[in-house]
Design an enzyme around this catalytic site. Structure first.
Site, mmCIF file in Angstrom:
data_model
loop_
_atom_site.group_PDB
_atom_site.id
_atom_site.type_symbol
_atom_site.label_atom_id
_atom_site.label_comp_id
_atom_site.label_asym_id
_atom_site.label_seq_id
_atom_site.Cartn_x
_atom_site.Cartn_y
_atom_site.Cartn_z
ATOM 1 C CG HIS A 174 6.489 8.459 8.471
ATOM 2 N ND1 HIS A 174 6.734 8.722 7.135
ATOM 3 C CD2 HIS A 174 6.910 9.569 9.132
ATOM 4 C CE1 HIS A 174 7.273 9.914 7.002
ATOM 5 N NE2 HIS A 174 7.389 10.453 8.207
ATOM 6 C CG ASP A 388 3.133 -1.531 5.789
ATOM 7 O OD1 ASP A 388 3.673 -0.587 6.390
ATOM 8 O OD2 ASP A 388 3.746 -2.278 5.005
#
Length: 483
Positions: A174, A388
């Site tokens: 992730h 991110d």
């Protein structure tokens, strides 16, 4: 698979055809309500995406239940069998706060903070990963599908393959996967790559992350890489396994966000938020975990300078910064909280008036209903992450703006920037550029704002989190064809 291996696996398999393995179980303790065993389903897109798959396949979810030094028996909740993996307080400190979040997290986020390398942390990481693999092996039926989630469990595919060669194993990362020049710093780089390569499919947020992984697999374990396939060889050079690596950008529960955005209560709350701020012309919003990767200090610096320049005033513009608590036992996070709160205090001390506040700083976590009300109240969403994997807040903001108003300032260093190309993209390290982007968003014409938002909404509405899980699992179920 040879018949003797099949029979060996059969003697040790469980009954679940689909098993998810993640650091945490998809439930939280609910001390206010004991009607469902004292547990409630955790918020978050991953649980939403996988719940239908779990229900259809007698699914089991393996994870830690959140309390150290406590052993729980497996239990059933919300159409899922839940398999708690116990962690001691020392393991939480060494495996989770240590190796996962003070070694891997900063390393995988471009060493924004310096990673620490401690052998005791690594030993705990291996021990805990083996325990998770054993729990998954015990829960999975013969020839089941096991989907392992995220950077805390990168060794699980290898341990699981050793225990249960009959399984089909997927892994999804992730967070970003770093370039090989950065990954090279990790003393246990070969172990991590080998751990991941025993998965059949390794998923990443961005194509660049998958490419980084392929380059590291080639360099650090000498794997043969061709067309996103990695040939895993034994000591004699024979190909014994083929792994695949590809991008599968995660998304959000679009239907839930849209439903809340249309709710009368949520709309009324969004209007109340504006009133409580004195009905400014422009509300700017930041929503983040309090993490050094999120660029909160860069955002505050740019906003403070805009106030100092006089191009924004607190009479016309107000910023809301939600910074939910995160990893508060890790020293770098304690330092970040002090820095952010110091910056907010200085900005408010200099620019607040009796009627207006420059920055409304909220160090809390909020339910999704309140978050959607904030999205509706905000004219400009500021996502200024330094690195991110995806950033789902950006996608939630777009999904909530059903009237095609609002503006999104989005860091180009987020995975979301690959899909939301009509956002106002920015390099958050460039404070002057960030200031210009904020001003552009504040002064965006309604026509241009609507054009940009419509384009972004089309992408989000057609690529929800359910589509993400379907595409990953359907790819996992197909056999790799040697190329």
């Amino acid at each position: 698979m040879p018949e003797e291996e099949n029979s060996k696996a059969a003697r040790h398999h469980g009954h679940s055809d689909f098993v998810v393995v993640s650091n945490r179980l998809p439930v939280d303790r609910d001390s206010t309500d004991n009607s469902d065993g004292g547990w409630r389903r955790s918020p978050g897109g991953l649980v939403t995406a996988l719940a239908p798959v779990m229900a259809a396949h007698e699914g089991a979810w393996v994870g830690w239940h959140g309390a150290p030094d406590e052993v729980l028996e497996p239990f059933h909740h919300d159409n899922m069998d839940l398999i708690p993996v116990p962690l001691s307080a020392e393991e939480v400190e060494l495996y989770y706060e240590g190796f996962s979040n003070s070694t891997l997290w900063p390393l995988y986020h471009d060493v924004i903070a310096p990673p620490e390398f401690h052998r005791t942390w690594w030993d705990a990481y291996r021990t805990v990963n083996k325990r998770f693999a054993q729990a998954a092996a015990g829960a999975a039926a013969l020839n089941a599908t096991v989907w392992v989630q995220d950077y805390q469990l990168q060794l699980v595919p290898r341990y699981l393959r050793q225990l249960r060669p009959d399984l089909r194993i997927g892994f999804f990362n992730h967070i970003p996967f770093p370039p090989q020049e950065i990954f090279a710093q990790l003393p246990w780089r070969q172990n991590i790559i080998e751990g991941l390569l025993d998965a059949d499919l390794i998923g990443f947020q961005r194509a660049s992350d998958a490419a980084n992984f392929l380059r590291s697999a080639r360099r650090f374990v000498g794997a043969g890489v061709k067309s996103a396939q990695i040939q895993v060889k034994d000591g004699d050079g024979k190909v014994v396994h083929i792994a695949r690596a590809a991008a599968f950008p995660i998304s959000i529960d679009v239907a839930q966000i849209q439903e809340l955005a249309a709710s009368k209560d949520v709309i009324a709350r969004s209007r109340q938020i504006r009133q409580e701020l004195g009905n400014p012309k422009t509300i700017l919003l930041g929503v983040d975990r309090l993490d050094y990767t999120k660029g909160i200090t860069h955002r505050l610096k740019a906003y403070g300078e805009l106030l100092n320049d006089g191009v924004l005033t607190v009479a016309d513009a107000s910023m809301i910064q939600v910074a939910s608590p995160s990893r508060e036992n890790v020293e770098t996070y304690k330092q970040l909280r002090d820095e952010v709160e110091g910056m907010v205090g200085r900005i408010n001390g200099q620019y607040d008036t009796i009627q207006n506040t420059a920055v409304r700083y909220l160090h809390h976590s909020y339910p999704v209903e309140e978050m959607v009300a904030l999205y509706l109240a905000a004219d400009v969403m500021l996502v200024t992450a330094l690195r991110d994997g995806m950033n789902l807040v950006a996608k939630e903001y777009v999904a909530a703006r059903g009237d095609n108003t609002g503006a999104l300032v989005l860091s180009e260093f987020t995975g979301a920037a690959d899909q939301l190309k009509s956002a106002i993209l920015v390099n958050p390290h460039d404070i002057d550029g960030l200031k210009s982007a904020i001003l552009r968003a504040v002064n965006l014409s309604p026509v241009e704002a609507a054009r940009r938002m419509r384009t972004m909404r089309r992408q989000i509405l057609s690529h929800d989190v359910q589509r993400w899980s379907r595409e990953f699992l359907s790819t996992l179920e197909t056999e790799a064809v040697p190329v």
